[in-house]
Design an enzyme around this catalytic site. Structure first.
Site, PDB file in Angstrom:
ATOM      1  N   CYS A 138       3.360   4.044  -0.152  1.00  0.00           N
ATOM      2  CA  CYS A 138       3.761   3.186  -1.270  1.00  0.00           C
ATOM      3  C   CYS A 138       2.742   3.257  -2.402  1.00  0.00           C
ATOM      4  O   CYS A 138       3.105   3.083  -3.573  1.00  0.00           O
ATOM      5  CB  CYS A 138       3.950   1.744  -0.808  1.00  0.00           C
ATOM      6  SG  CYS A 138       2.503   1.046   0.022  1.00  0.00           S
ATOM      7  N   HIS A 441       0.783  -3.697   0.582  1.00  0.00           N
ATOM      8  CA  HIS A 441       1.923  -2.936   0.085  1.00  0.00           C
ATOM      9  C   HIS A 441       1.845  -2.863  -1.438  1.00  0.00           C
ATOM     10  O   HIS A 441       1.421  -3.813  -2.093  1.00  0.00           O
ATOM     11  CB  HIS A 441       3.219  -3.620   0.526  1.00  0.00           C
ATOM     12  CG  HIS A 441       4.471  -2.891   0.133  1.00  0.00           C
ATOM     13  ND1 HIS A 441       4.775  -1.635   0.592  1.00  0.00           N
ATOM     14  CD2 HIS A 441       5.501  -3.245  -0.681  1.00  0.00           C
ATOM     15  CE1 HIS A 441       5.931  -1.247   0.083  1.00  0.00           C
ATOM     16  NE2 HIS A 441       6.387  -2.206  -0.701  1.00  0.00           N
TER      17      HIS A 441
END
Length: 490
Positions: A138, A441
């Site tokens: 990510c 994330h």
């Protein structure tokens, strides 16, 4: 609960599947509903462990703990988490793969057909394409989506002709790489070009940047493996390697020559970092003046440093203020961070300046001025800092403008710049969710043709300016306002 097929998370306690934290949050509700009431004073250790706190993302196999509110990388002594991963992978490779593939295609096609927006009463296609997570990638996806929405930068690569990678038997044919191949003849520019071309064409809901990731593994050893990486560090490595490769030959013609011939990237006020100017330095390159004054004799030393981005500290007085809604004192703004970066500061005892007049190290002051602003101003907020043994995150909300960021007061010679040349509009924001640099994330917000999108790996959703403004930014990308761009025909 909501029948969503995006980002399914499986509870590792009871195996129930819900949508994840970044969809509708039903996995979190499942965790909250399963909490044991604290009124029972005879709660045993066994009861304590029956709380449904840990989930696994069925797509990336990353593990998330709701009690810690963060992704976790460790395993049990028996390696149970890894066994669950292997079981899920075996299911993916089972005899039902072909049937699931057919159903997935139907879902993607229906999803693509449903990606229509009502804009001013008429329907228009949502042509944004997501990037699949290849295992904690990510950090890379958020940077790629941000760069793909910087029009000048992206268009330059998309307009490059395809590179023919010639090596023996494959001479004259384009070579497509996979991670299993041991070929050293790789081109970061070519794979970056192909990835940018795959985005915003609207032919698929998500693209897998596997070939680009393979090249990243080959030429950037720091990013090998599937652990979480720092998005800012990746961006700098990516831009530096693109810059170096672009200085090489391109079908017999130097890419720096191609750059000079490109009218949209004129050679005026070039910023050269490690050699000739390229599209990287022409777009992101600026120049700082570092001014050091000896406090003993007053000798002044000046040095000019090229930069591709500015790393800004969040002032210490704001570091305990996490949320935007907190009323304890003034809110931290981007201007506070910029002022902290450019304000005069006295260097401490560990940074004594070698004064050429005094012939020894002396106490001194330091100040930064911006000698030349770039076309795209990249601002990195230093959210991670070292304590005694840990690298902690500064989770302070920093207010930033979406339009009209005025950089004139930070310029060395503001009188030599026009009023519009110092104004910037926001084009992309990278956000880190979680508490640690090696976990959490990354997602990105970016503006495209007047609309804001939220890029969460393979999921792309339309959003609004209010949502963007509330984000706890990690990296901000600002572009020069169009008044100057139009005047220079950029």
């Amino acid at each position: 609960v909501c029948r969503s097929n995006k980002s399914p998370w499986v509870c590792l306690t009871c195996s129930s599947v819900h949508c994840g934290r970044y969809v509708n949050g039903h996995a979190k509700k499942h965790y909250e509903d399963a909490q044991i009431p604290t009124t029972n004073h005879k709660k045993t250790e066994k009861q304590e462990k029956v709380q449904h706190t840990v989930c696994m993302d069925c797509s990336s196999y990353s593990t998330y703990c709701y009690r810690c509110d963060d992704f976790v990388v460790n395993d049990t002594k028996l390696g149970l988490v890894q066994k669950v991963r292997e079981h899920l992978q075996n299911l993916e490779n089972s005899a039902f793969t072909s049937d699931r593939h057919r159903k997935r295609k139907l879902l993607e096609n229906s999803s693509l057909n449903s990606k229509l927006l009502k804009v001013n009463g008429s329907s228009s296609a949502l042509c944004a394409t997501g990037l699949r997570n290849l295992g904690n990638t990510c950090f890379m996806n958020a940077i790629l989506q941000s760069l793909s929405n910087i029009q000048q930068f992206c268009c330059y690569f998309k307009e490059l002709p395809a590179v023919e990678l010639r090596n023996g038997k494959t001479a004259g044919r384009r070579t497509y790489h996979t991670r299993s191949q041991g070929d050293n003849n790789v081109s970061l520019v070519e794979e970056f070009r192909k990835t940018l071309c795959a985005l915003w064409q609207g032919s698929q809901t998500a693209f897998s940047p596997e070939s680009l990731f393979y090249v990243v593994w080959k030429i950037m050893p720091n990013f090998r493996g599937y652990q979480q990486q720092d998005a800012h560090e990746f961006m700098r490595y990516l831009l530096d390697h693109l810059h170096l490769e672009l200085q090489g030959g391109f079908n017999g013609v130097s890419r720096s020559v191609l750059l000079q011939e490109n009218s949209s990237l004129s050679a005026s006020n070039k910023c050269c970092i490690n050699g000739a100017s390229t599209v990287v330095t022409a777009i992101f390159g600026g120049i700082l003046q570092n001014e050091v004054n000896c406090l003993i004799c007053g000798t002044e030393s000046r040095k000019f440093d090229p930069f591709l981005d500015l790393s800004l500290d969040i002032p210490s007085q704001f570091r305990n203020k996490r949320g935007k809604s907190q009323d304890s004192g003034p809110m931290c703004t981007l201007r506070d961070c910029l002022r902290s970066f450019t304000d005069l500061e006295e260097l401490d005892e560990t940074e004594l300046y070698m004064c050429h007049k005094c012939k020894k190290k002396q106490k001194s002051t330091k100040k930064f001025w911006i000698q030349k602003l770039p076309k795209v101003l990249c601002l990195h907020l230093k959210r991670f800092h070292w304590t005694a043994y840990l690298r902690n995150k500064v989770d302070t909300y920093v207010e930033f403008p979406l339009r009209g960021l005025d950089m004139k007061c930070y310029l060395l010679e503001p009188e030599n710049s026009g009023p519009e040349s110092c104004l910037y509009d926001l084009v992309a924001v990278v956000v880190h969710h979680g508490s640690g640099v090696g976990s959490g994330h990354y997602t990105a917000y970016a503006a495209h043709e007047g609309r804001w999108f939220h890029f969460n790996d393979s999921t792309v959703t339309l959003t609004d300016e209010d949502t963007v403004g509330k984000a706890k930014a990690y990296i901000l990308f600002y572009v020069e306002q169009q008044a100057k761009a139009g005047a220079d025909k950029l």
